[in-house]
Design a protein around this motif. Structure first.
Motif, PDB file in Angstrom:
ATOM      1  N   ARG A 293     -41.178  27.012  18.367  1.00 20.08           N
ATOM      2  CA  ARG A 293     -41.405  27.790  19.265  1.00 20.08           C
ATOM      3  C   ARG A 293     -40.148  28.392  20.083  1.00 20.08           C
ATOM      4  NH1 ARG A 293     -46.351  25.644  19.501  1.00 20.08           N
ATOM      5  NH2 ARG A 293     -48.039  26.932  19.951  1.00 20.08           N
ATOM      6  N   SER A 294     -39.032  27.384  20.219  1.00 24.70           N
ATOM      7  CA  SER A 294     -37.978  27.908  21.040  1.00 24.70           C
ATOM      8  C   SER A 294     -36.869  28.604  19.924  1.00 24.70           C
ATOM      9  CB  SER A 294     -37.124  26.555  21.172  1.00 24.70           C
ATOM     10  OG  SER A 294     -36.672  25.714  20.192  1.00 24.70           O
ATOM     11  N   LEU A 295     -37.034  28.357  18.579  1.00 27.61           N
ATOM     12  CA  LEU A 295     -36.265  29.162  17.885  1.00 27.61           C
ATOM     13  C   LEU A 295     -36.940  30.415  17.843  1.00 27.61           C
ATOM     14  CD1 LEU A 295     -35.427  26.502  14.844  1.00 27.61           C
ATOM     15  CD2 LEU A 295     -33.962  27.447  16.355  1.00 27.61           C
ATOM     16  N   LEU A 296     -38.334  30.595  17.703  1.00 27.68           N
ATOM     17  CA  LEU A 296     -38.739  31.800  17.802  1.00 27.68           C
ATOM     18  C   LEU A 296     -38.335  32.734  19.044  1.00 27.68           C
ATOM     19  CD1 LEU A 296     -40.883  34.154  16.751  1.00 27.68           C
ATOM     20  CD2 LEU A 296     -42.650  32.630  17.163  1.00 27.68           C
ATOM     21  N   ARG A 297     -38.424  32.161  20.133  1.00 24.18           N
ATOM     22  CA  ARG A 297     -38.064  32.746  21.542  1.00 24.18           C
ATOM     23  C   ARG A 297     -36.662  33.262  21.246  1.00 24.18           C
ATOM     24  NH1 ARG A 297     -38.686  28.740  24.209  1.00 24.18           N
ATOM     25  NH2 ARG A 297     -40.893  28.884  24.829  1.00 24.18           N
ATOM     26  N   THR A 298     -35.787  32.407  20.913  1.00 22.36           N
ATOM     27  CA  THR A 298     -34.324  33.107  20.630  1.00 22.36           C
ATOM     28  C   THR A 298     -34.257  34.071  19.757  1.00 22.36           C
ATOM     29  OG1 THR A 298     -33.688  30.490  21.095  1.00 22.36           O
ATOM     30  CG2 THR A 298     -32.129  31.976  19.889  1.00 22.36           C
ATOM     31  N   GLY A 299     -35.140  34.185  18.647  1.00 24.10           N
ATOM     32  CA  GLY A 299     -34.748  35.374  17.834  1.00 24.10           C
ATOM     33  C   GLY A 299     -35.393  36.521  18.483  1.00 24.10           C
ATOM     34  N   LEU A 300     -36.430  36.384  19.182  1.00 26.12           N
ATOM     35  CA  LEU A 300     -37.046  37.556  19.712  1.00 26.12           C
ATOM     36  C   LEU A 300     -36.002  37.970  21.027  1.00 26.12           C
ATOM     37  CD1 LEU A 300     -40.887  36.313  19.814  1.00 26.12           C
ATOM     38  CD2 LEU A 300     -39.956  38.408  18.586  1.00 26.12           C
ATOM     39  N   LEU A 301     -35.564  37.031  21.747  1.00 27.10           N
ATOM     40  CA  LEU A 301     -34.817  37.540  22.851  1.00 27.10           C
ATOM     41  C   LEU A 301     -33.423  38.173  22.278  1.00 27.10           C
ATOM     42  CD1 LEU A 301     -34.998  34.314  25.138  1.00 27.10           C
ATOM     43  CD2 LEU A 301     -35.614  36.708  25.661  1.00 27.10           C
ATOM     44  N   THR A 302     -32.873  37.673  21.158  1.00 30.40           N
ATOM     45  CA  THR A 302     -31.753  38.237  20.630  1.00 30.40           C
ATOM     46  C   THR A 302     -32.017  39.465  20.028  1.00 30.40           C
ATOM     47  OG1 THR A 302     -30.990  35.956  20.007  1.00 30.40           O
ATOM     48  CG2 THR A 302     -29.972  37.862  18.695  1.00 30.40           C
ATOM     49  N   GLY A 303     -33.068  39.630  19.222  1.00 31.19           N
ATOM     50  CA  GLY A 303     -33.481  40.944  18.576  1.00 31.19           C
ATOM     51  C   GLY A 303     -33.640  42.388  19.879  1.00 31.19           C
ATOM     52  N   THR A 304     -34.352  41.618  20.813  1.00 28.72           N
ATOM     53  CA  THR A 304     -34.729  42.650  21.784  1.00 28.72           C
ATOM     54  C   THR A 304     -33.446  43.163  22.651  1.00 28.72           C
ATOM     55  OG1 THR A 304     -36.780  41.563  22.392  1.00 28.72           O
ATOM     56  CG2 THR A 304     -35.940  43.055  24.004  1.00 28.72           C
ATOM     57  N   THR A 305     -32.473  42.012  23.038  1.00 23.15           N
ATOM     58  CA  THR A 305     -31.232  42.425  23.627  1.00 23.15           C
ATOM     59  C   THR A 305     -30.550  43.268  22.847  1.00 23.15           C
ATOM     60  OG1 THR A 305     -31.429  40.305  24.805  1.00 23.15           O
ATOM     61  CG2 THR A 305     -29.297  41.403  24.769  1.00 23.15           C
ATOM     62  N   ALA A 306     -30.061  43.169  21.492  1.00 18.91           N
ATOM     63  CA  ALA A 306     -29.671  43.719  20.632  1.00 18.91           C
ATOM     64  C   ALA A 306     -29.990  45.381  20.372  1.00 18.91           C
ATOM     65  CB  ALA A 306     -29.397  43.116  19.206  1.00 18.91           C
ATOM     66  N   ALA A 307     -31.306  45.380  20.382  1.00 12.23           N
ATOM     67  CA  ALA A 307     -31.866  46.720  20.261  1.00 12.23           C
ATOM     68  C   ALA A 307     -31.597  47.668  21.478  1.00 12.23           C
ATOM     69  CB  ALA A 307     -33.309  46.558  19.938  1.00 12.23           C
ATOM     70  N   VAL A 308     -31.580  46.944  22.635  1.00 11.13           N
ATOM     71  CA  VAL A 308     -31.232  47.800  23.759  1.00 11.13           C
ATOM     72  C   VAL A 308     -29.853  48.135  23.814  1.00 11.13           C
ATOM     73  CG1 VAL A 308     -31.023  47.432  26.527  1.00 11.13           C
ATOM     74  CG2 VAL A 308     -33.220  46.479  25.229  1.00 11.13           C
ATOM     75  N   ALA A 309     -28.923  47.088  23.368  1.00  5.21           N
ATOM     76  CA  ALA A 309     -27.498  47.381  23.307  1.00  5.21           C
ATOM     77  C   ALA A 309     -27.180  48.328  22.288  1.00  5.21           C
ATOM     78  CB  ALA A 309     -26.932  46.105  22.944  1.00  5.21           C
ATOM     79  N   ALA A 310     -27.903  48.674  21.062  1.00  9.13           N
ATOM     80  CA  ALA A 310     -27.867  49.569  20.125  1.00  9.13           C
ATOM     81  C   ALA A 310     -28.451  51.140  20.795  1.00  9.13           C
ATOM     82  CB  ALA A 310     -28.497  49.261  19.015  1.00  9.13           C
ATOM     83  N   THR A 311     -29.472  50.985  21.606  1.00  7.45           N
ATOM     84  CA  THR A 311     -29.911  52.064  22.227  1.00  7.45           C
ATOM     85  C   THR A 311     -28.788  52.919  23.215  1.00  7.45           C
ATOM     86  OG1 THR A 311     -32.096  51.405  22.182  1.00  7.45           O
ATOM     87  CG2 THR A 311     -31.881  53.244  23.798  1.00  7.45           C
ATOM     88  N   ILE A 312     -28.268  51.930  24.026  1.00  4.82           N
ATOM     89  CA  ILE A 312     -27.027  52.427  24.906  1.00  4.82           C
ATOM     90  C   ILE A 312     -25.909  52.823  24.111  1.00  4.82           C
ATOM     91  CG2 ILE A 312     -25.628  51.528  26.615  1.00  4.82           C
ATOM     92  CD1 ILE A 312     -27.699  49.522  27.465  1.00  4.82           C
ATOM     93  N   ALA A 313     -25.481  52.292  23.020  1.00  7.20           N
ATOM     94  CA  ALA A 313     -24.360  52.730  22.202  1.00  7.20           C
ATOM     95  C   ALA A 313     -24.757  53.946  21.700  1.00  7.20           C
ATOM     96  CB  ALA A 313     -24.224  51.579  21.384  1.00  7.20           C
ATOM     97  N   ALA A 314     -25.834  54.351  21.118  1.00  6.63           N
ATOM     98  CA  ALA A 314     -26.290  55.345  20.671  1.00  6.63           C
ATOM     99  C   ALA A 314     -26.319  56.595  21.662  1.00  6.63           C
ATOM    100  CB  ALA A 314     -27.631  55.274  19.893  1.00  6.63           C
ATOM    101  N   ALA A 315     -26.689  56.470  22.702  1.00  5.48           N
ATOM    102  CA  ALA A 315     -26.954  57.383  23.867  1.00  5.48           C
ATOM    103  C   ALA A 315     -25.417  57.778  24.394  1.00  5.48           C
ATOM    104  CB  ALA A 315     -27.756  56.729  24.991  1.00  5.48           C
ATOM    105  N   ALA A 316     -24.612  56.886  24.284  1.00 11.69           N
ATOM    106  CA  ALA A 316     -23.194  56.917  24.885  1.00 11.69           C
ATOM    107  C   ALA A 316     -22.237  57.345  23.887  1.00 11.69           C
ATOM    108  CB  ALA A 316     -22.819  55.606  25.517  1.00 11.69           C
ATOM    109  N   GLY A 317     -22.845  57.805  22.590  1.00 13.59           N
ATOM    110  CA  GLY A 317     -22.109  58.352  21.679  1.00 13.59           C
ATOM    111  C   GLY A 317     -20.815  57.388  21.107  1.00 13.59           C
ATOM    112  N   LEU A 318     -21.116  55.922  21.202  1.00 15.23           N
ATOM    113  CA  LEU A 318     -20.067  55.019  20.957  1.00 15.23           C
ATOM    114  C   LEU A 318     -19.610  54.800  19.618  1.00 15.23           C
ATOM    115  CD1 LEU A 318     -20.703  52.334  23.654  1.00 15.23           C
ATOM    116  CD2 LEU A 318     -19.345  54.235  23.784  1.00 15.23           C
ATOM    117  N   GLY A 319     -20.215  55.664  18.854  1.00 20.52           N
ATOM    118  CA  GLY A 319     -19.707  55.464  17.204  1.00 20.52           C
ATOM    119  C   GLY A 319     -20.324  54.341  16.606  1.00 20.52           C
ATOM    120  N   LEU A 320     -20.186  54.270  15.085  1.00 18.14           N
ATOM    121  CA  LEU A 320     -20.509  53.069  14.177  1.00 18.14           C
ATOM    122  C   LEU A 320     -20.103  51.875  14.507  1.00 18.14           C
ATOM    123  CD1 LEU A 320     -21.417  54.922  10.730  1.00 18.14           C
ATOM    124  CD2 LEU A 320     -23.005  54.194  12.371  1.00 18.14           C
ATOM    125  N   PRO A 321     -18.788  51.787  14.816  1.00 20.52           N
ATOM    126  CA  PRO A 321     -18.204  50.276  14.959  1.00 20.52           C
ATOM    127  C   PRO A 321     -18.702  49.451  16.161  1.00 20.52           C
ATOM    128  CG  PRO A 321     -16.454  51.942  14.690  1.00 20.52           C
ATOM    129  CD  PRO A 321     -17.768  52.669  14.784  1.00 20.52           C
TER     130      PRO A 321
END
Length: 413
Positions: A293-321
Motif C-alpha cells: 500500500r505504501s509503495l502504491l501510494r508513493t507511485g501515485l503521488l509521484t505520478g500525479t505530481t510529475a503530471a502537474v509539473a508537466a502541465t505547468i512546463a507545457a503551459a509556460a513553453g519551457l521546452g522538451l528539456p
C-alpha cells in the motif's frame, strides 16, 4: 474443503521454483503479456501506408486499432472464466493459436473491412495470453512474492513498447505493413511452441469453477462489490489511462509540435519505456521493506505530481528539456503502481484468479480507450491537453486508492 484451502498449496508452488524455473516462467508469461503492446505499437508507423493501399480514409484505418482494443477487452471476459473452469493450458494454447491464424488473415486481408475483423480476432486471441498469464502468477505466488513476480513480468513485457515502434519502423524499410503482421504471426508461433512444451498446468482440477453464464456473472458482481478490488481496478485503469494518454498523443505532440523526426521520436518514446521497466525492478527490491500500500501510494503521488509539473512546463513553453523529464517520471511511476495494485487486487481472490484477472484487464482497457479521444477535444496545437489529462487521470487514480484501498478496513469490505 473450501476453495481457499484447495488453492493454497498451489499458491505455494512458486516458492519451490528454482531461479532457473522462475526465469523460465517470467520469460514465457512476459512474452504472453507482450502480445498487446507489440500488436498495437509495431504497426502504428504503417497506418498511412495501409490507408493508401486500401484507398481508405484515415478514420477507417484507425478502426483497426479500435477493433483490437475492443477485442482485447471482450476476449479477457471470456478467457478468464474459461481458464478458471478448464485450467490454464487449454484456453491459453487455443487463444495463441487463434492469434496466429488471425495474424495470417491480417497479412492476406483483401480489404480494410476484412482487416478490421481480423484485428478483432487477433485481439481476442491475444487476450487469452494476457489474462491467463496474470492468473498463472496468482496460482503460483501470493503476498510479497506475487508483487515481486509481477515486477519481473513487467521487466520482460516492458521490453515490448521499447522495441515495437523501432522494429516496426525498421521493418517498413524492407517490407510493407503486411510484413509486420507476418512477424507478429511468427512471434505467436514461437510462443505457442514454448508454452506447449514448457508451461505446465498450474490450476488443479479440485480448484476449478464451472463456467456457467449465471455463475460467471455472479463472480464478476461479487468482485465489483469488493471494495478493495474495485478500488485497485480503478487505480490500475486510471493510472494506465494517464500513461495511455501519452502513448496515443506523443507521436503528434513530439513530431508535429516539437519537430522530432520519426527515428528520433521512436528512441525518445523508447526512453520512457526503459524508465518504466527500471522502476518495476526498483519496486521489486522495495517490496518487503515497505508495504504494498505504501509503495502504491508513493507511485501515485509521484505520478500525479510529475503530471502537474508537466502541465505547468507545457503551459509556460519551457521546452522538451523540462517537459520530457516530467513526462518520463509519470510513465515510470506506473512501474510502482501496476505491480502493487495488481497484487493487492488479486490477493483475496485465489479461487477466482482468472475472472479477477479478466475484470482487471477489461476495466484497464475500457478506461484507457476512453482517454484517447479526449485529447483532440481540447486542441492539438499544444502539449497542454496531453499533460493536463495525464494529471487528471493520475489524480483520479490517487483518489480511488485513498478512498477505497488505502485504509486497512478496505480488505474487509
Amino acid at each position: 474443503m473450501t476453495a481457499a484451502t484447495t488453492v493454497a498449496p498451489v499458491a505455494d508452488a512458486g516458492a519451490r521454483l528454482s531461479r532457473t524455473g522462475r526465469l523460465r516462467f517470467a520469460l514465457i508469461l512476459g512474452g504472453l503479456t507482450a502480445f498487446g503492446p507489440l500488436s498495437i505499437d509495431m504497426y502504428l508507423p504503417a497506418l498511412p501506408g495501409m490507408a493508401g493501399d486500401f484507398s481508405a480514409a484515415n478514420s477507417l484505418v484507425q478502426l483497426t486499432l479500435a477493433a483490437f482494443v475492443v477485442g482485447l477487452g471482450a476476449g479477457q471476459l471470456v478467457a478468464g472464466p474459461l481458464s478458471d473452469a478448464l485450467g490454464r493450458r487449454v484456453p491459453l494454447l487455443a487463444g495463441v493459436a487463434l492469434y496466429i491464424a488471425a495474424s495470417v488473415l491480417c497479412v492476406l486481408s483483401p480489404s480494410i473491412e476484412v482487416l478490421i475483423a481480423a484485428r478483432a480476432l487477433q485481439a481476442f486471441g491475444a487476450a487469452a495470453g494476457i489474462v491467463i498469464a496474470r492468473a498463472t502468477v496468482r496460482d503460483l505466488f501470493s503476498g510479497i512474492a506475487m508483487s515481486r513476480f509481477f515486477s519481473a513480468l513487467m521487466l520482460v513485457s516492458g521490453v515490448a513498447p521499447i522495441l515495437a515502434p523501432i522494429i516496426g519502423g525498421q521493418l517498413l524499410t524492407v517490407t510493407s505493413w503486411r510484413g509486420i503482421f507476418a512477424v507478429l504471426a511468427a512471434f505467436g508461433g514461437l510462443l505457442l511452441l514454448v508454452a506447449a512444451l514448457a508451461l505446465p498446468e498450474t490450476l488443479p482440477e479440485a480448484s476449478r469453477r464451472p463456467a456457467r453464464i449465471g455463475g460467471v456473472l455472479r463472480t464478476y458482481l461479487s468482485l465489483l462489490r469488493h471494495r478493495a478490488f474495485l478500488g485497485c481496478a480503478l487505480t490500475i485503469g486510471l493510472g494506465f489511462a494517464g500513461m495511455f494518454t501519452y502513448i496515443s498523443a506523443s507521436s503528434f505532440v513530439l513530431q508535429d509540435i516539437y519537430g522530432l523526426g520519426p527515428q528520433t521520436y521512436s528512441f525518445v518514446f523508447g526512453g520512457g519505456a526503459v524508465g518504466l521497466v527500471a522502476m518495476t525492478q526498483v519496486n521489486a527490491r522495495l517490496v518487503g521493506r515497505f508495504s504494498q500500500r505504501s509503495l502504491l501510494r508513493t507511485g501515485l503521488l509521484t505520478g500525479t505530481t510529475a503530471a502537474v509539473a508537466a502541465t505547468i512546463a507545457a503551459a509556460a513553453g519551457l521546452g522538451l528539456p523540462v517537459l520530457l523529464p516530467a513526462i518520463y517520471l509519470v510513465v515510470c511511476s506506473n512501474g510502482m503502481v501496476m505491480p502493487n495494485a495488481m497484487a493487492l487486487a488479486m490477493a483475496d481472490h485465489p479461487d477466482k484468479a482468472g475472472s479477477a484477472s479478466a475484470l482487471l484487464g477489461v476495466l484497464q482497457f475500457l478506461v484507457a480507450g476512453a482517454a484517447s479521444p479526449l485529447i483532440g477535444l481540447f486542441g492539438e496545437g499544444s502539449a497542454v491537453p496531453m499533460a493536463a489529462l495525464m494529471a487528471v487521470f493520475f489524480g483520479l487514480a490517487l483518489t480511488s486508492f485513498l478512498l477505497m484501498v488505502g485504509s486497512r478496513t478496505a480488505n474487509r469490505a
